[in-house]
Design a protein around this motif. Sequence first.
Motif, short mmCIF file in Angstrom:
data_model
loop_
_atom_site.label_atom_id
_atom_site.label_comp_id
_atom_site.label_asym_id
_atom_site.label_seq_id
_atom_site.Cartn_x
_atom_site.Cartn_y
_atom_site.Cartn_z
N ARG A 1 46.77 42.76 48.66
CA ARG A 1 45.99 43.99 50.68
C ARG A 1 47.33 44.27 50.35
NH1 ARG A 1 40.90 43.44 49.34
NH2 ARG A 1 39.97 41.29 50.01
N ARG B 1 35.55 37.83 40.99
CA ARG B 1 35.49 37.98 42.31
C ARG B 1 36.76 37.25 42.75
NH1 ARG B 1 31.72 41.22 40.72
NH2 ARG B 1 32.20 44.01 41.18
N ARG C 1 32.97 43.70 58.43
CA ARG C 1 33.55 44.50 58.08
C ARG C 1 32.59 46.09 57.97
NH1 ARG C 1 35.06 42.86 51.83
NH2 ARG C 1 37.03 42.06 51.90
O1 S3P Z 1 36.13 42.60 48.50
C1 S3P Z 1 36.86 42.43 48.64
O2 S3P Z 1 37.96 41.14 49.40
C2 S3P Z 1 37.48 42.62 46.67
C3 S3P Z 1 36.27 43.13 46.44
C4 S3P Z 1 36.58 43.48 45.06
O3 S3P Z 1 36.08 44.36 44.23
P1 S3P Z 1 34.89 45.35 44.12
O4 S3P Z 1 34.13 45.81 45.71
O5 S3P Z 1 35.09 46.50 43.67
O6 S3P Z 1 33.81 44.21 43.40
C5 S3P Z 1 38.60 42.96 44.52
O7 S3P Z 1 38.85 43.76 45.11
C6 S3P Z 1 38.71 41.73 45.33
O8 S3P Z 1 38.31 41.30 45.19
C7 S3P Z 1 37.99 41.77 46.90
#
Ligand code: S3P
Length: 177
Positions: A57, A118, A140
């Motif tokens: 992050r 993911r 979220r």
């Molecule tokens: O929602 C999240 O926490 C995440 C989304 C992923 O991107 P995408 O939304 O493009 O899959 C990527 O940044 C990571 O795996 C974490």
Amino acid sequence: MKRIFLIGYMGAGKTTVGKVLSRQLGLSFIDLDHYIEGRYHKTVGQLFAERGEEAFRDVERRMLREVAMFEDVLVSTGGGAPCFFDNMEFMNEAGQTVYLKVSVDELAKRLELCKTTRPVLKGRSGDELRAFIAESLEKREPFYSKASIVFNAEEMMTDQDVQNISQALATLFSTFN
Ligand SMILES: O=C(O)C1=C[C@@H](OP(=O)(O)O)[C@@H](O)[C@H](O)C1
Ligand SMILES: Nc1ncnc2c1ncn2[C@@H]1O[C@H](COP(=O)(O)OP(=O)(O)O)[C@@H](O)[C@H]1O
Ligand SMILES: [Mg+2]
């Protein structure tokens, strides 16, 4: 100068739709996850595994600020990006934000097929995957809903949908510039 950020949950279509929409709008395309992978020479999965989510992050926060220096660009963010630090406020100040909104059932269907890349979804499937999506989307949603435009992305985007987003963005730009 135009700068657009596509936001939304994993599987909403940010990467897929971003490529098409950027072409339509004549903007350069950057996928934030791919940008991070290029800069760090590691996949998002590797960064999570080797450094943990907190470190990811932090990287994501810094790389978001780096890509926001570019002009005439459309940035597809990762699903978590708007929900950490002051990233959502930052994006709203740096450009226009577009939330691709998709229901839990549709997200669960899409993500069952492409969850391996993911790390957040690792080891989850079926009812457990759906329940996880429902719970985290609820947390979220308050961040996502701060977007300048909310777009229903429940169905496969047609050319007309892309036109509609482009049109809505054009109206916003004429309001702000
Ligand atoms: O929602 C999240 O926490 C995440 C989304 C992923 O991107 P995408 O939304 O493009 O899959 C990527 O940044 C990571 O795996 C974490
Ligand atoms: N509008 C859409 N309708 C149906 N499926 C989609 C749509 N957009 C993307 N997909 C599919 O969902 C999956 C995730 O898409 P992706 O663009 O990687 O989402 P994100 O970047 O938001 O996580 C891919 O398999 C893609 O083919
Ligand atoms: Mg993506």
